[in-house]
Design a protein around this motif. Structure first.
Motif, mmCIF file in Angstrom:
data_model
loop_
_atom_site.group_PDB
_atom_site.id
_atom_site.type_symbol
_atom_site.label_atom_id
_atom_site.label_comp_id
_atom_site.label_asym_id
_atom_site.label_seq_id
_atom_site.Cartn_x
_atom_site.Cartn_y
_atom_site.Cartn_z
ATOM 1 N N ARG A 1 -9.694 -0.650 10.674
ATOM 2 C CA ARG A 1 -10.698 -0.101 10.837
ATOM 3 C C ARG A 1 -11.653 -0.540 9.588
ATOM 4 O O ARG A 1 -12.764 -0.901 9.591
ATOM 5 N N GLN A 2 -11.020 -0.461 8.247
ATOM 6 C CA GLN A 2 -11.734 -0.803 7.108
ATOM 7 C C GLN A 2 -12.127 -2.178 6.881
ATOM 8 O O GLN A 2 -12.874 -2.546 6.249
ATOM 9 N N ILE B 1 -7.200 5.871 16.212
ATOM 10 C CA ILE B 1 -7.642 5.785 14.928
ATOM 11 C C ILE B 1 -8.681 4.369 14.758
ATOM 12 O O ILE B 1 -9.654 4.707 14.020
ATOM 13 N N THR C 1 -0.506 4.775 11.242
ATOM 14 C CA THR C 1 -1.438 5.517 10.755
ATOM 15 C C THR C 1 -2.171 4.839 9.731
ATOM 16 O O THR C 1 -3.438 4.804 9.762
ATOM 17 N N GLU D 1 -2.037 7.492 1.994
ATOM 18 C CA GLU D 1 -3.472 6.997 1.099
ATOM 19 C C GLU D 1 -4.220 6.668 2.492
ATOM 20 O O GLU D 1 -4.262 6.434 3.562
ATOM 21 N N LYS D 2 -5.764 6.778 2.251
ATOM 22 C CA LYS D 2 -6.680 6.629 3.078
ATOM 23 C C LYS D 2 -7.626 5.477 2.824
ATOM 24 O O LYS D 2 -8.400 5.125 3.636
ATOM 25 N N ASP D 3 -7.671 5.117 1.546
ATOM 26 C CA ASP D 3 -8.596 3.976 1.128
ATOM 27 C C ASP D 3 -7.793 2.760 0.682
ATOM 28 O O ASP D 3 -7.204 2.742 -0.209
ATOM 29 N N ASN E 1 -9.578 -0.269 0.569
ATOM 30 C CA ASN E 1 -10.492 -1.379 0.258
ATOM 31 C C ASN E 1 -10.114 -2.123 -0.803
ATOM 32 O O ASN E 1 -10.422 -3.385 -0.712
ATOM 33 N N GLY E 2 -9.211 -1.523 -1.790
ATOM 34 C CA GLY E 2 -8.877 -2.708 -2.869
ATOM 35 C C GLY E 2 -8.052 -3.766 -2.379
ATOM 36 O O GLY E 2 -8.479 -4.944 -2.566
ATOM 37 N N VAL E 3 -7.208 -3.692 -1.674
ATOM 38 C CA VAL E 3 -6.290 -4.529 -0.943
ATOM 39 C C VAL E 3 -7.207 -5.720 -0.052
ATOM 40 O O VAL E 3 -7.034 -6.807 -0.196
ATOM 41 N N GLN F 1 -5.844 2.614 10.095
ATOM 42 C CA GLN F 1 -7.099 2.585 8.910
ATOM 43 C C GLN F 1 -7.450 1.358 8.205
ATOM 44 O O GLN F 1 -8.660 0.931 8.183
ATOM 45 N N ILE G 1 1.103 -0.993 0.013
ATOM 46 C CA ILE G 1 0.045 0.046 0.009
ATOM 47 C C ILE G 1 1.050 1.245 0.204
ATOM 48 O O ILE G 1 2.128 1.174 0.059
ATOM 49 N N THR G 2 0.378 2.478 -0.077
ATOM 50 C CA THR G 2 1.148 3.570 -0.244
ATOM 51 C C THR G 2 0.830 4.287 1.206
ATOM 52 O O THR G 2 -0.291 4.598 1.235
#
Lengths: 397, 328
Positions: free
Chosen positions: A249-250, A274, A242, A217-219, A221-223, A246, A213-214
């Protein structure tokens, strides 16, 4: 006109004097009253501003406490100890620039730092050039000591020990057979995730996916959709709190209830903030011991609280122990030099020679690379949204 | 391989739609300003970010005073959305007034640089205030709308798996659709909308037709920034955590979406945003599968931007744009 000009000069000089005075005041924190003999400065380099400032400041304060406790001893030897804190902003460029300043200040005989391996690696090249000994309270990347620099030491465990320790726990204690690995593409995250992956494969677990992941980023969901479709028993995340918070949580929002596991990058109260309640069933390995487990640790925590009016963070005690080890080496160097001011090379040698030193949270003994032989990895679990997690186990080499 | 892609498709669609909806509304802000001033307002991403911070600050304040528990969550959200969009709307007007209007007759590069300056200023201002108030610039709002749903795609056909999402996703998508319909109606059916279109076509001639050009431009900035700020709040509710730098990357992608749809074209921006979101999510979930493990999810942006470049090479005016004939 003449008077006006004179006034301007006066104001300007007064201002610049004030500035200089300000520098002094902020530079030598705790540089109180008289003192005798020559000044020896010890620098700290940690992030004092920005996202990791909480951890960076805790290291500085820990180191400050150790330095002040040793002041008396060094005054008897004829030296005045001073702390010189630098802010590396968790930025390699800033770290190197500060390292140049440290190198050129002849009165600095050692550095406690850094928090980030990515900052430590380039900065220590500069320390090596100027022979400034460094003791790191927090760096785990293998490259920090693998380069064989004679000035670089650390008191915590390495990633190639932390990763496998996590893998061992995940497979033998949690019974994970199928594991999904996510990492954040940084030197720290990839190093840790690779070490974990290799150890898990060797122990017979199946790696269902290895994704990146990067940072920023905040999303995710793809992974997480991949995680959902592959149905692993456990997700391992190599990265910082951080993104980790996220991600957790997602994942919980998607109904992924399996345990998550991470490294010491997840060891922060911000993770809980978070992720909130989603943090349940999350495990993390950490190189930092829970100071409240031992009597020495409890003593330390209350001293720290009394002095700074702040609660200890995971690395406070490591800042303290790093400074203690450094000062012990310095003391030996002074004694070995008949009480005269020793050279930096000499101090570095003496620090590396330390074999049995009992700190507040860890015993310290350096091997020939500068790694601590007694470093341990601790495993924590969050069973509710409260930091720190509950200690589940500890693993020594 | 195809079976595996199909399996995750429902989930990818739901997540991609949510992300795409956010891109779409932010893209509207870029496209409106560009349509009227031919200026790329790079500060728009930061207006979005500021909106997110204002919204979360209000939610935290309301939680602290016990209001959030006392009133229905949806009512609280609407209140926060309205207040935030008014505040960011005026902020947008102020930015135009101070940073762009004095430079309106300068070369375009100058206003572009001024826009980038404003965006850095806003980032650090928000960071300073948050750090000063909370000691840490990463802000986490109170969690709302966390009930989870599953659409049983698997009952339609076993080659699909179920899609999971939470209430906030629905709220996000519905609000964004309402905002877009509202804007579309405003621009195409009202007097002020007609004035905006006239100014966009030719500023000088419009002013000769007794249209107050400055007022129209201010209105455009107000609407664009208000929509951006409201999206910021929705983003914060959906993703939970925000920091002062979210505006940069999201703004860049929304700008890309606007270009993809044809910059200056409002419907194009909406379509471009949703397409980009879907594309990105699809890439994140399937790149590893498609490339046999050579590229992972971290290359999703490269994938999306490569498609943008291809579109621009073959259809430089964007998917929905009309080729502009140079004014003589």
């Amino acid at each position: 006109m003449g008077i006006k000009k004179g006034l301007k000069v006066l104001v300007a000089s007064a201002l610049s004097l004030g500035l200089l005075a300000g520098c002094n005041a902020s530079g030598g924190s705790g540089g109180s009253g008289g003192g005798s003999g020559k000044v020896i400065k010890i620098a700290t380099q940690t992030p004092l501003s920005g996202g990791s400032a909480t951890l960076g400041e805790s290291i500085k304060l820990g180191a400050q406490l150790a330095l002040e406790e040793n002041k008396k001893k060094f005054e008897d030897l004829g030296y005045k100890l001073q702390l010189q804190p630098y802010d590396d902003q968790a930025d390699p460029k800033k770290g190197v620039a500060n390292a140049q300043l440290i190198g050129s200040d002849k009165s600095i005989l050692g550095v406690v730092g850094h928090l980030n391996s990515g900052v430590s690696i380039p900065s220590s090249e500069v320390y090596e050039k100027y022979n400034v000994p460094m003791v790191s309270p927090a760096n785990t990347a293998t490259e920090v000591t693998d380069r064989g620099l004679k000035t670089v030491n650390r008191i915590v465990a390495r990633d190639d020990f932390q990763g496998p320790a996590g893998a061992d726990f995940a497979i033998n204690k949690l019974g994970a057979k199928k594991i999904f690995v996510i990492q954040d593409k940084t030197a720290y995250g990839t190093g840790l995730a690779d070490a974990f992956k290799k150890a898990a494969e060797d122990a017979g677990a199946e790696i269902l996916g290895y994704e990146g992941i990067t940072v920023g980023e905040k999303d995710f969901n793809g992974v997480l959709t991949q995680v959902l479709s592959k149905k692993p028993d456990l997700v391992f995340f190599g990265g910082l709190y951080t993104e980790g918070g996220q991600l957790i949580r997602q994942a919980r929002d998607k109904g992924i209830k399996i345990p998550f596991m991470g490294g010491d990058g997840m060891d922060s109260s911000t993770l809980v903030e978070i992720a909130g309640d989603a943090v349940e069933n999350v495990y993390y390995t950490s190189v930092a011991a829970d100071a409240s487990k031992t009597d020495e640790g409890k003593d330390f925590s209350s001293k720290y609280k009394e002095k700074f009016n702040k609660n200890v963070e995971s690395y406070s005690a490591y800042g303290y122990d790093s400074m203690s080890v450094l000062l012990k080496g310095l003391e030996a160097a002074i004694e070995g030099n008949d009480g005269d001011l020793p050279s930096r090379e000499k101090v570095a040698e003496e620090i590396r020679k330390i074999q049995e030193f009992q700190g507040v949270v860890t015993k310290v003994g350096f091997d020939d690379k500068g790694d601590n032989k007694f470093a341990k990895v601790y495993i924590y679990k969050f069973s509710e949204a409260k930091y720190p997690g509950v200690q589940e186990g500890e693993i020594s080499k | 391989m195809l079976a595996e892609i199909l399996q995750t498709l429902p989930q990818v669609l739901v997540d991609g739609l949510a992300l795409g909806a956010i891109y779409a509304v932010i893209a509207l802000g870029y496209t409106m300003v560009y349509g009227i001033l031919e200026l790329i307002n790079f500060a728009h991403g930061e207006i979005f970010m500021t909106g997110a911070f204002i919204g979360v600050a209000m939610l935290i304040l309301m939680t602290g005073m016990g209001w959030l528990a006392a009133m229905p969550a949806i009512l609280a959200l609407i209140l926060v959305l309205v207040v935030t969009s008014i505040l960011t709307g005026f902020m947008g007007v102020g930015i135009e007034r101070m940073a762009y209007r004095p430079l309106r007759n300068s070369p375009k590069l100058i206003t572009l640089i001024s826009a980038i300056g404003v965006s850095f200023l806003l980032q650090d201002l928000v960071r300073f205030i948050t750090e000063y108030k909370r000691g840490n610039y990463i802000l986490t709002g109170p969690s709302m709308f966390n009930e989870q749903f599953a659409i049983k795609f698997s009952s339609i056909s076993s080659s699909f798996s179920d899609a999971f999402f939470k209430t906030s996703t629905i709220i996000l998508i519905i609000s964004v659709v309402l905002m877009m319909i509202g804007l579309d109606f405003f621009v195409n059916k009202t007097k002020w909308g007609m004035a905006m279109r006239a100014v966009a076509q030719d500023r000088e001639t419009a002013s000769l037709m007794s249209i107050n050009v400055n007022k129209v431009i201010s209105l455009t900035f107000f609407i664009g920034s208000a929509l951006g700020g409201a999206t910021g709040v929705l983003f914060a509710v959906q993703y939970g955590t925000i920091d002062p730098y979210i505006g940069f990357i999201l703004g860049l992608k929304a700008f890309t979406a606007a270009v993809l749809g044809g910059i200056g074209n409002i419907r194009g921006a909406m379509a471009g945003g949703i397409m980009l979101g879907l594309l990105e999510m699809f890439a994140a979930a399937n790149l590893q599968l498609l490339t046999g493990g050579i590229f992972g999810a971290e290359y999703k942006d490269v994938f999306a931007f490569a498609i943008l470049i291809i579109v621009l090479i073959f259809k430089p005016e964007g998917l929905f744009g009309k080729a502009v004939t140079e004014k003589v």
